[in-house]
Scaffold this motif. Structure first.
Motif, short mmCIF file in Angstrom:
data_model
loop_
_atom_site.label_atom_id
_atom_site.label_comp_id
_atom_site.label_asym_id
_atom_site.label_seq_id
_atom_site.Cartn_x
_atom_site.Cartn_y
_atom_site.Cartn_z
N LYS A 186 35.91 76.34 -18.59
CA LYS A 186 36.95 77.36 -18.74
C LYS A 186 37.73 77.59 -17.44
CE LYS A 186 37.59 82.23 -19.98
NZ LYS A 186 36.92 83.49 -20.40
N ASP A 187 37.02 77.69 -16.31
CA ASP A 187 37.68 77.99 -15.04
C ASP A 187 38.44 76.79 -14.48
OD1 ASP A 187 36.69 80.53 -15.17
OD2 ASP A 187 35.09 80.24 -13.70
N GLU A 188 38.28 75.63 -15.09
CA GLU A 188 38.95 74.42 -14.60
C GLU A 188 40.23 74.11 -15.37
OE1 GLU A 188 35.04 71.77 -13.37
OE2 GLU A 188 35.76 71.73 -15.44
N TYR A 189 40.60 74.93 -16.31
CA TYR A 189 41.70 74.59 -17.21
C TYR A 189 42.99 74.29 -16.43
CZ TYR A 189 45.09 74.68 -20.97
OH TYR A 189 46.10 74.33 -21.84
N GLU A 190 43.37 75.19 -15.51
CA GLU A 190 44.62 75.01 -14.79
C GLU A 190 44.61 73.72 -13.96
OE1 GLU A 190 46.61 78.04 -12.63
OE2 GLU A 190 45.97 79.64 -13.95
N ALA A 199 48.29 75.14 -9.32
CA ALA A 199 47.22 75.56 -10.22
C ALA A 199 46.26 76.43 -9.45
CB ALA A 199 46.50 74.36 -10.82
N VAL A 200 45.52 77.24 -10.17
CA VAL A 200 44.46 78.06 -9.58
C VAL A 200 43.13 77.52 -10.07
CG1 VAL A 200 43.43 80.35 -9.45
CG2 VAL A 200 45.91 80.10 -9.39
N LEU A 201 42.26 77.22 -9.13
CA LEU A 201 40.91 76.75 -9.43
C LEU A 201 39.95 77.90 -9.21
CD1 LEU A 201 38.78 74.55 -9.97
CD2 LEU A 201 38.87 74.00 -7.53
N LYS A 202 39.23 78.31 -10.26
CA LYS A 202 38.34 79.47 -10.19
C LYS A 202 36.89 79.03 -10.23
CE LYS A 202 41.66 82.42 -12.63
NZ LYS A 202 41.88 83.30 -13.81
#
Length: 312
Positions: free
Chosen positions: A13-17, A297-300
């Motif tokens: 989920k956090d890798e989508y961007e 992109a933002v990587l969370k």
């Protein structure tokens, strides 16, 4: 017939961007879902998100039409088996139950004029139903190469994960042939290892002698000859096509705003294209260096965020 490829993707989920940013750099567009069709051919093991590539040989508007065209398929002396991708594991919609998948594979096997071999086939043919069209092609599965690089002799708590580093290398240089690439703040070499494991020639440097030694140890550990220099980016020569700048250490090192600006300005000086990874917003510094942010992109990771910026 124009060559066409079907790709299947998976991500957290956090890798989508980040996965979409990588997808855009490979294919010049992205899809919201996990299946993409393109005329561009990419090795699936390059991407941490790409599960497979189907090199399409035949297609039909109905299964019966596909079976008829499969009778003309020429495999020569090669043995084959068929794998249907519309299942819960490969996650191509619509998911078909096992009975239907088996029936489809059986009918296609009867139609193809070649010897089936379920144990050690020369070729694996993938059957995929996508957007109402039936496709049959050679199946190329991706390999999670970055997993082999997780345990390094030299570790650094703030380094990028091998998975993220691999995606960032792809974002920086999706088609690297002939490019001159540098990581001038390379740390312990996580980006260097991922690039070299993809056959990408890259140079590294860092002003910290200790981490340069660590990067050389790590590269040799995985069988790569290190090309890593000691020195700040200010001393790097010009003439690179791409520079990858990972600046996550700002959270742990009291680095001045002036030094941040110097790193970005010198990245602009030495390279035509700069990919910046940062935990801080640096848009003003990037613009001050006469760079334009082309994509981002933002990587969370939980509450921790990194920005990945493509600048030219």
């Amino acid at each position: 017939m124009t060559e066409m490829y079907l790709y299947s993707f998976a991500w957290q989920k956090d890798e989508y961007e980040l996965s979409r940013l990588e997808m855009r750099t490979f294919f010049n567009f992205h899809v919201e879902g996990n299946v993409l069709m393109s005329q561009k051919k990419v090795e699936p093991s390059r991407s941490p998100y790409m599960r497979l590539r189907l090199d399409i040989l035949l297609e039909g508007n109905t299964f019966e039409q596909l079976v008829e065209t499969a009778k003309q398929l020429q495999l020569g002396e090669r043995t084959f088996k068929i794998h249907c991708l519309n299942n819960s594991r490969d996650a191509i919609e619509p998911a078909l139950n096992r009975t239907i998948r088996n029936e489809y594979m059986l009918q296609l096997s009867y139609a193809i004029e070649a010897e089936p071999d379920l144990e050690q086939p020369d070729i694996v043919l993938g059957l995929a139903i996508h957007d109402g069209t039936f496709y049959l092609g050679e199946l190329v599965a991706g390999e999670s190469v970055w997993l082999k690089h997780m345990q390094k002799p030299e570790m650094y708590s703030t380094a990028l994960s091998t998975r993220d580093a691999r995606a960032i290398v792809n974002i920086a240089a999706p088609y690297p042939d002939g490019l001159k690439i540098i990581d001038p703040c390379c740390g312990i070499g996580t980006v260097l290892v991922e690039a070299m494991s993809m056959g990408i020639h890259i140079e590294g440097r860092d002003m910290n002698k200790r981490v340069v030694w660590g990067s050389r140890i790590n590269l040799r550990h995985f069988g790569y000859e290190p090309n890593v220099e000691i020195g700040p980016i200010e001393e790097a020569d010009e003439g690179y096509d791409v520079a990858i700048i990972d600046m996550p250490y700002n959270l742990f090192t009291h680095i001045s705003s002036e030094l941040q600006q110097s790193i970005i300005t010198n990245a602009r000086r030495i390279a035509k294209r700069v990919v910046i990874v940062t935990i801080e917003t640096m848009d003003d510094k990037i613009h001050h260096a006469n760079l334009t942010i082309k994509d981002r992109a933002v990587l969370k990771k939980g509450k921790f965020e990194r920005q990945v910026l493509i600048c030219e």
